[in-house]
Each structure stands twice: as C-alpha cells, then as structure tokens.
Design a protein around this motif. Structure first.
Motif, PDB file in Angstrom:
ATOM      1  N   THR A 124       0.831  -1.217   0.000  1.00  0.00           N
ATOM      2  CA  THR A 124       0.000   0.000   0.000  1.00  0.00           C
ATOM      3  C   THR A 124       0.860   1.260   0.000  1.00  0.00           C
ATOM      4  O   THR A 124       0.325   2.377   0.053  1.00  0.00           O
ATOM      5  N   ASN A 125       2.180   1.089  -0.064  1.00  0.00           N
ATOM      6  CA  ASN A 125       3.097   2.230  -0.012  1.00  0.00           C
ATOM      7  C   ASN A 125       3.063   2.972  -1.351  1.00  0.00           C
ATOM      8  O   ASN A 125       3.652   2.538  -2.338  1.00  0.00           O
ATOM      9  N   LYS A 126       2.355   4.096  -1.372  1.00  0.00           N
ATOM     10  CA  LYS A 126       2.179   4.859  -2.608  1.00  0.00           C
ATOM     11  C   LYS A 126       3.499   5.472  -3.081  1.00  0.00           C
ATOM     12  O   LYS A 126       3.725   5.631  -4.277  1.00  0.00           O
ATOM     13  N   GLU A 127       4.365   5.808  -2.143  1.00  0.00           N
ATOM     14  CA  GLU A 127       5.642   6.402  -2.511  1.00  0.00           C
ATOM     15  C   GLU A 127       6.512   5.388  -3.255  1.00  0.00           C
ATOM     16  O   GLU A 127       7.156   5.727  -4.265  1.00  0.00           O
ATOM     17  N   ALA A 128       6.522   4.149  -2.792  1.00  0.00           N
ATOM     18  CA  ALA A 128       7.284   3.112  -3.474  1.00  0.00           C
ATOM     19  C   ALA A 128       6.777   2.927  -4.894  1.00  0.00           C
ATOM     20  O   ALA A 128       7.566   2.844  -5.848  1.00  0.00           O
ATOM     21  N   ALA A 129       5.462   2.868  -5.053  1.00  0.00           N
ATOM     22  CA  ALA A 129       4.873   2.716  -6.393  1.00  0.00           C
ATOM     23  C   ALA A 129       5.212   3.910  -7.277  1.00  0.00           C
ATOM     24  O   ALA A 129       5.466   3.762  -8.477  1.00  0.00           O
ATOM     25  N   PHE A 130       5.230   5.091  -6.675  1.00  0.00           N
ATOM     26  CA  PHE A 130       5.547   6.310  -7.417  1.00  0.00           C
ATOM     27  C   PHE A 130       6.961   6.240  -7.996  1.00  0.00           C
ATOM     28  O   PHE A 130       7.193   6.540  -9.174  1.00  0.00           O
ATOM     29  N   PHE A 131       7.935   5.817  -7.182  1.00  0.00           N
ATOM     30  CA  PHE A 131       9.316   5.730  -7.655  1.00  0.00           C
ATOM     31  C   PHE A 131       9.507   4.598  -8.662  1.00  0.00           C
ATOM     32  O   PHE A 131      10.329   4.710  -9.581  1.00  0.00           O
ATOM     33  N   LEU A 132       8.755   3.521  -8.496  1.00  0.00           N
ATOM     34  CA  LEU A 132       8.831   2.445  -9.487  1.00  0.00           C
ATOM     35  C   LEU A 132       8.287   2.918 -10.828  1.00  0.00           C
ATOM     36  O   LEU A 132       8.859   2.625 -11.885  1.00  0.00           O
ATOM     37  N   ALA A 133       7.200   3.672 -10.801  1.00  0.00           N
ATOM     38  CA  ALA A 133       6.659   4.229 -12.046  1.00  0.00           C
ATOM     39  C   ALA A 133       7.654   5.187 -12.691  1.00  0.00           C
ATOM     40  O   ALA A 133       7.870   5.157 -13.909  1.00  0.00           O
ATOM     41  N   ALA A 134       8.275   6.023 -11.860  1.00  0.00           N
ATOM     42  CA  ALA A 134       9.237   6.994 -12.384  1.00  0.00           C
ATOM     43  C   ALA A 134      10.455   6.302 -12.979  1.00  0.00           C
ATOM     44  O   ALA A 134      10.899   6.626 -14.087  1.00  0.00           O
ATOM     45  N   GLY A 135      11.006   5.332 -12.249  1.00  0.00           N
ATOM     46  CA  GLY A 135      12.206   4.645 -12.719  1.00  0.00           C
ATOM     47  C   GLY A 135      11.976   3.900 -14.016  1.00  0.00           C
ATOM     48  O   GLY A 135      12.748   4.037 -14.979  1.00  0.00           O
ATOM     49  N   TYR A 136      10.910   3.114 -14.056  1.00  0.00           N
ATOM     50  CA  TYR A 136      10.617   2.359 -15.278  1.00  0.00           C
ATOM     51  C   TYR A 136      10.212   3.288 -16.428  1.00  0.00           C
ATOM     52  O   TYR A 136      10.500   3.013 -17.595  1.00  0.00           O
TER      53      TYR A 136
END
Length: 397
Positions: A124-136
């Motif tokens: 549920t960590n939105k920040e982790a998902a945000f950085f994964l979206a940015a990196g990919y």
C-alpha cells in the motif's frame, strides 16, 4: 511512422512517472510531517537549491548534496533517482550521444531496487509505487531513443502498472496530474495524426487534448515535483503541435532566465525568439551559445551549435551579408556532421542555401556538389529533396 509513434508513447510513459523537485511555494517554511519522504516539506526546502543546481547544469554541486542525502536516507530511492535525473539532462541536450546511458540506467536500477524493497514490505506504499513508475518510465524513454523496442515496451508496461498503484494519496495528486495530462493529450493526438494506430488507441480510455493542455498548465503552475517537466512538455507542444509560438516563447524565456546555463533551455529560447520574428534577440542568444561551445562550457556542444549557427546564417542572408551567411551555413554543416545529424532540417537547408549561393557565384561544380548532398541525405518526400532536384534541372547543373 511506427518508430515515431513508439517514441511518442515512451515519452508519454516517462512523463507519467516523472518526479523532478522544484522551487517551493511561499509557505514552504511551514513543515507538515508526512509519512512519505517525497512529501516532506522540510526536505523539499532543503533540496531546492540542489535541484536548481542540477537544472542549471552545475552537476558537481548537485551531486555533492545528493550524496549527503544518500547518507541520511540510505534505503530510500530518492537520492539515486535524483542522480539519475541529472544524467538524463546530460542525455537530453543531445539524445544521440550514448555516453551517459550506462550510468543513467545504473542509478535508475538502484532507485528501482530500493523502491521494490519498500513495496514488498508494504504494497500500500504509494511512494514506493511512485518511484517504481518513475524509474521504469525513464528507462522506457531511453530504450525507445535507442530503438530497443522490446526493452522499452516491458519498462513502459511496468511504469503504467505502478503508476496506477500510486494513485489514491491526495497529496500526490498535483504530481500525478502530469501523467493524466499527457495521457489526455496524446491518446487523442496519436489517432488524429496516425490513423493506422486508431485500433490500438481504441483499447485505451478516450482522451481530450484541450483538457490535457489545461492539466499541463495546472501542473506547471502548482506542482512541486513535476513543474519543470510540465513546462518542458508545454513549450514543446505549443511550438510544434498547437501553433502557439508566443506561449512557447514565454515558457522557454522563463526557463532560460531561471536556469541560464542549461543548454537545452538556452537553444529553445533562441529558437522561439527566431520563430516569432524577434531576430536580433535570437541572434544575440545564438552568438552566446557559440561562444559557450568555444569555451567548452558544460552541455554546450555540436547539437546546440547546429541550431545557433543556422539562425545566424539565415539572419545574415536576410540582411544580404552573404559572406557571414556562408560562414555560418558551413558551421551548421560542421556541427551537423559532428553530431551525425545530416538528415536534420537545419543541415539539409544549409546545404540547399549553400548550393544556391554557389550558383549565384557562378560556381556550378560546387553548387552541384551541395545539391547532390541534399539528395543523398534527404528523404525523397522532404521539401529540400524536391527543391534540389528542381534547382539542378532549372540551372542545368
């Protein structure tokens, strides 16, 4: 056509995950605690100067600060992502140069790995998902520039997956709006300009270009992390797609004044000045670009020189100063060959104009050489190819 559409889609995906820190608002000194480091107002205030250094091409200063950030937050993806972003801007000024690719991908991989650990611990960590979206997202864009379509597709698919997972946190909304804006614009623009893509785009929700532009304006005015990315996309769209040259000029003028040593913003400002007919100012900026290339200033290289030399050549030709025009058309060719941009419009039009000048000077062998070069590098449907053929025929070269 297929290649261009894939590149557009990858740029769109990269925009979905873009996260670039920007100047704080007037109330930035009021620090509100957040469970996410990305939304920590105190951190935003502390890294503003570092981010500005990065955008202004003072990479050593920025990376010293990012190194301190990495010591303070060794398990967080933000420091590596910011370093990667600095390498992206080194690439952006001349995307044909692959010198920084490996380092860019290395730091993105590190950022992604740390974000994956955070995400595995708490989905549920939105920040982790945000950085994964940015990196990919940024990986997808780079791979598309390198025509590595399979890698671009897989990275883009991952970026979209995590972008959707990062939704739902109200504080992230201004930053995520950039993705919505690009989706709305390009999901309508692509089928309008490439009818063969309509069946593919029918699989996506319906877009709205006007809404996309409006959302980009909102991000450019209100976001913290994605403000410059929105401004970057806005001036490109206003210049090339929306026929709004004065709006493009306004944004590029602001970015150049804010980051005067950023060569991409500098040459864009010179270009937009020239487009609206403010030629004297454009030439002043173009001459400064050439001086900075001679001084070997960071980021100023042949690609920017190609732009600047062409504007100076055209201006002098308008004034009837043939010697200066010829000199700078030849400089455009030299810069174009250095950056292997012989198929670019500036290179082709410089060849064409040099051929015309040689014809006027009754140097038919030289004129014929230039026109043959146009035919060699220009696609048959390109206006310069047709004009060169017509000129050869008319003047019996």
């Amino acid at each position: 056509m297929f290649v261009r559409v894939l590149m557009i889609l990858s740029i769109w995906v990269a925009g979905l995950g873009a996260a670039v820190a920007q100047e704080t608002a007037a109330d930035s000194m009021i620090f509100v605690p957040s469970k996410y480091l990305l939304l920590d107002r105190g951190l935003q205030f502390r890294i503003t100067k570092s981010i500005n250094s990065m955008y202004n091409y003072d990479f050593p200063a920025a990376e010293r600060d990012f190194a301190v950030l990495a010591l303070q937050y060794p398990n967080h993806p933000l420091p590596e992502f910011l370093v990667a972003l600095g390498y992206w801007w080194r690439i952006e000024v001349d995307v044909t140069n692959e010198k920084y690719d490996a380092t860019f991908v290395k730091y993105l991989d590190r950022s992604i790995s740390k974000a994956e650990v955070m995400y595995d611990e708490d989905e549920t960590n939105k920040e982790a998902a945000f950085f994964l979206a940015a990196g990919y997202g940024f990986q997808s864009r780079l791979y598309s520039e390198r025509r590595s379509w399979t890698k671009a597709a897989f990275a883009g698919k991952s970026a979209l997956k995590y972008m959707n997972l990062s939704r739902g946190e109200e504080e992230f909304n201004p930053e995520l709006l950039l993705g919505d804006a690009l989706f709305n614009y390009f999901s309508e623009w692509i089928p309008e300009n490439y009818p063969l893509m309509r069946p593919v785009m029918a699989l996506f929700p319906k877009g709205n270009k006007a809404l996309g532009l409006q959302q980009l304006e909102q991000v450019a005015n209100n976001a913290f992390y994605t403000r410059v990315e929105a401004q970057y996309f806005l001036f490109r769209l206003y210049a090339s797609e929306e026929n709004e040259p004065y709006k493009a000029l306004q944004i590029s003028e602001y970015l150049h004044s804010k980051y005067p040593n950023n060569p991409y913003f500098h040459r864009s400002y010179a270009r937009h000045l020239y487009t609206v007919g403010r030629w004297t100012e454009s030439i002043q900026q173009s001459e400064e670009i050439l001086e900075r290339i001679d001084e070997k200033m960071t980021g100023y290289e042949s690609n920017s020189g190609r732009y600047a030399a062409f504007y100076i050549a055209q201006y002098n030709e308008r004034l009837g100063n043939r010697a200066e025009a010829k000199k700078h058309y030849l400089k455009t060719l030299s810069f174009g060959e250095e950056s292997e941009s012989q198929e670019s419009g500036y290179y082709l039009y410089s060849l064409l104009q040099l051929g015309k000048i040689a014809t006027d000077e009754n140097n038919k062998p030289l004129a014929k050489k230039y026109f043959k070069e146009v035919k060699k590098y220009a696609k048959r449907k390109h206006p310069t190819h047709q004009e060169a053929r017509d000129f050869i025929k008319k003047n019996k070269l």
